[in-house]
Design a protein around this motif. Structure first.
Motif, PDB file in Angstrom:
ATOM      1  N   THR A   1       0.603  -0.691  -0.177  1.00  9.68           N
ATOM      2  CA  THR A   1      -0.108  -0.043  -0.564  1.00  9.68           C
ATOM      3  C   THR A   1       0.655   0.535   0.088  1.00  9.68           C
ATOM      4  N   TRP A   2       0.374   2.104  -0.850  1.00 11.38           N
ATOM      5  CA  TRP A   2       0.924   3.775  -0.773  1.00 11.38           C
ATOM      6  C   TRP A   2       0.968   4.397  -0.014  1.00 11.38           C
ATOM      7  N   LYS A   3       0.771   5.013   1.217  1.00  9.89           N
ATOM      8  CA  LYS A   3       0.391   6.124   1.943  1.00  9.89           C
ATOM      9  C   LYS A   3       0.323   6.850   1.132  1.00  9.89           C
TER      10      LYS A   3
ATOM     11  N   VAL B   1       5.764   7.824   7.315  1.00 11.41           N
ATOM     12  CA  VAL B   1       5.530   6.527   6.235  1.00 11.41           C
ATOM     13  C   VAL B   1       5.176   6.479   4.866  1.00 11.41           C
TER      14      VAL B   1
ATOM     15  N   CYS C   1       5.553   4.168   2.621  1.00 20.60           N
ATOM     16  CA  CYS C   1       4.385   3.195   2.494  1.00 20.60           C
ATOM     17  C   CYS C   1       4.467   1.408   2.970  1.00 20.60           C
ATOM     18  N   GLU C   2       3.352   0.378   3.333  1.00 23.15           N
ATOM     19  CA  GLU C   2       3.552  -0.643   3.579  1.00 23.15           C
ATOM     20  C   GLU C   2       4.279  -1.656   3.071  1.00 23.15           C
TER      21      GLU C   2
ATOM     22  N   GLU D   1       5.253  -5.538   2.305  1.00 20.14           N
ATOM     23  CA  GLU D   1       5.742  -7.221   2.854  1.00 20.14           C
ATOM     24  C   GLU D   1       6.175  -7.881   2.225  1.00 20.14           C
TER      25      GLU D   1
ATOM     26  N   GLU E   1       6.366  -1.516   7.842  1.00 18.71           N
ATOM     27  CA  GLU E   1       6.659   0.457   7.126  1.00 18.71           C
ATOM     28  C   GLU E   1       7.735   0.915   7.200  1.00 18.71           C
TER      29      GLU E   1
ATOM     30  N   PRO F   1      10.067   4.785   5.908  1.00 16.25           N
ATOM     31  CA  PRO F   1      10.155   5.870   6.328  1.00 16.25           C
ATOM     32  C   PRO F   1      10.682   6.763   5.134  1.00 16.25           C
TER      33      PRO F   1
ATOM     34  N   LYS G   1       1.433  -6.823  12.607  1.00 15.64           N
ATOM     35  CA  LYS G   1       2.722  -6.320  12.578  1.00 15.64           C
ATOM     36  C   LYS G   1       3.632  -7.227  13.016  1.00 15.64           C
TER      37      LYS G   1
END
Length: 451
Positions: A22-24, A36, A38-39, A41, A48, A50, A358
């Protein structure tokens, strides 16, 4: 101003790739160092990332859902005072529309061309959001609810000002899980991805798997990419199954006194803020039994000179957790040093963190023995596969009332089955049998734990 390119960093643990989940941020957003962006995996956890720069987001170079290697460029930033001033607008207000370079027809990356630009501001973090039906919950809690299939409108909130908390969602999901198998879902009319008809016979044909015929209805088959946690899990299970000779033993247990103890702990003021379940007693039983049979807590290690067995005099207790991301096995470090209350808190934290996605790579490293609670799925028993790097795994089946002979009379009792798989290179038959018998003895009489 200058353009900075950020590449996918090495997040440690020997991992070489990750998926952009996911792009934040979006092009045109203003970011500060450590915001942050993006997330991602990895094979072991959700991480996350930074921001390494302060400035304006230029271009997102990798779409969501794509897996890339470490070192791949994933985002650009426009840095320097001009970029920040342009993003903030006059007197720190709304972002001003950027001017194109005269005569070039070009504009700043991410703003489009010709017309007044609209820029999405960075999302405020952790701010509670009120929905149209009046439910108050923070964005991470809403995401957790979606992942667990929980309708927030049906959750009883316990947080300040009527806010739904993480524990509220988890508790509701656990209560609902009892009924998960009552209704069988229907097949969907549309599948997201289909497997193209192969031109040559695949390897799968040797195992009786028939490919779709050319021109066949593509909606009958879907393809799920193997990546992330599923990729890591499959690799680890194959490695374990084909390297360690597994032997499984099991024993049926009258766990009525365990259920009585759980009931008393739930009613105790000392455990008022702590979730208590039979898994807590199971965990204490495994730790207790390890002391009496240390080899189940050992590991087989191949060396240049042959092999050796490492016997650990501590217990990093792994708990197999089914999460929205797949199977994870985080562990409680030095569980042998924890009392009942601290162990219960550790189990609660481990479970909640895993369900939220998490769990960190460090939480999954260094386990010495694992418990898998298949009883939550309504299963009586199973033959679990050993977690790599360990010599034993214990499965706890569902606890249900059954007829049981007590002092020559048939009575209803709370009965479960305890099963354990072991690496026969490390543990002999007498050792594994003694260990499972000890675990069963504690579940039958938890007073044994007081020694």
């Amino acid at each position: 101003m200058s353009t900075q390119t950020f590449t996918l960093p090495d997040v440690g643990e020997g991992l070489t790739e990750a998926e952009i989940v996911t792009w934040k941020v979006a092009p045109g957003d203003t970011v500060a160092v450590n915001d942050v962006i993006c997330e991602i995996e990895t094979a072991k956890s959700l991480v996350e990332l930074p921001s390494p720069h302060a400035g304006v987001v230029g271009e997102l170079l990798v779409p969501e859902g794509r897996t890339v290697d470490v070192g791949t460029p994933i985002i650009t930033f426009l840095t320097g005072a001009p970029a920040l001033r342009q993003a903030q607008g006059p007197e720190g207000g709304a972002p001003a529309a950027p001017a194109a370079e005269e005569g070039s027809g070009s504009v700043l990356v991410g703003y489009g061309s010709g017309h007044e630009a609209t820029s999405r501001r960075r999302r405020p973090a952790e701010r509670p959001v009120r929905s149209s039906v009046g439910v108050i919950a923070k964005p991470p809690i809403r995401k957790l609810a979606r992942d667990l299939g929980v309708d927030l409108a049906h959750v009883t909130p316990t947080g300040a000002d009527g806010e739904v908390t993480r524990d509220d969602v988890v508790k509701h999901a656990e209560q609902a899980s009892v009924f998960r198998n009552i209704q069988t879902p229907e097949w969907g009319d549309v599948r997201e991805e289909t497997v193209p008809a192969p031109q040559t016979a695949p390897v799968g044909l040797a195992r009786g798997i028939s490919p779709a015929r050319p021109g066949a209805d593509a909606s009958r088959t879907e393809s799920i990419p193997v990546k992330g946690v599923r990729k890591a899990t499959s690799s680890a299970m194959v490695q374990s199954a084909y390297s360690a000779p597994h032997v499984t033993v099991w024993k049926e247990v009258d766990a009525s006194r365990t259920m009585e103890l759980v009931k008393r702990l739930k009613a105790s003021p000392d455990f008022a803020d702590i979730k208590v379940s039979p898994l807590l007693i199971m965990a204490r039983a495994v730790i207790w039994a390890v002391r009496r049979t240390p080899m189940v807590n050992a590991a087989w290690i191949d060396t240049e000179d042959g092999a050796e067995i490492a016997v650990r005099h501590y217990v990093n207790l792994g708990i197999a957790a089914a999460t929205p991301r797949g199977l994870l096995v985080p562990n409680i470090k030095d569980a042998q040093d924890l009392g009942m209350k601290d162990l219960a808190r550790a189990l609660n934290r481990l479970t909640a963190t895993a369900r939220e996605g998490k769990t960190t790579p460090a939480d999954q490293q260094g386990g010495t023995i694992t418990i898998t609670n298949i009883g939550v799925f309504g299963m009586d028993a199973g033959t679990p596969i050993i977690n790599p790097g360990e010599a034993g795994i214990v499965a706890m089946g569902t606890i249900s009332q059954k007829p049981w002979v007590v002092d020559g009379e048939v009575r209803p009792r709370w009965v479960t089955t305890v099963a354990g798989s072991f690496d026969h290179r490390v543990v002999d038959g007498d050792g594994m049998s003694r260990f499972i018998a000890d675990v069963a003895a504690v579940l039958e009489e938890p007073a044994l734990l007081v020694d």
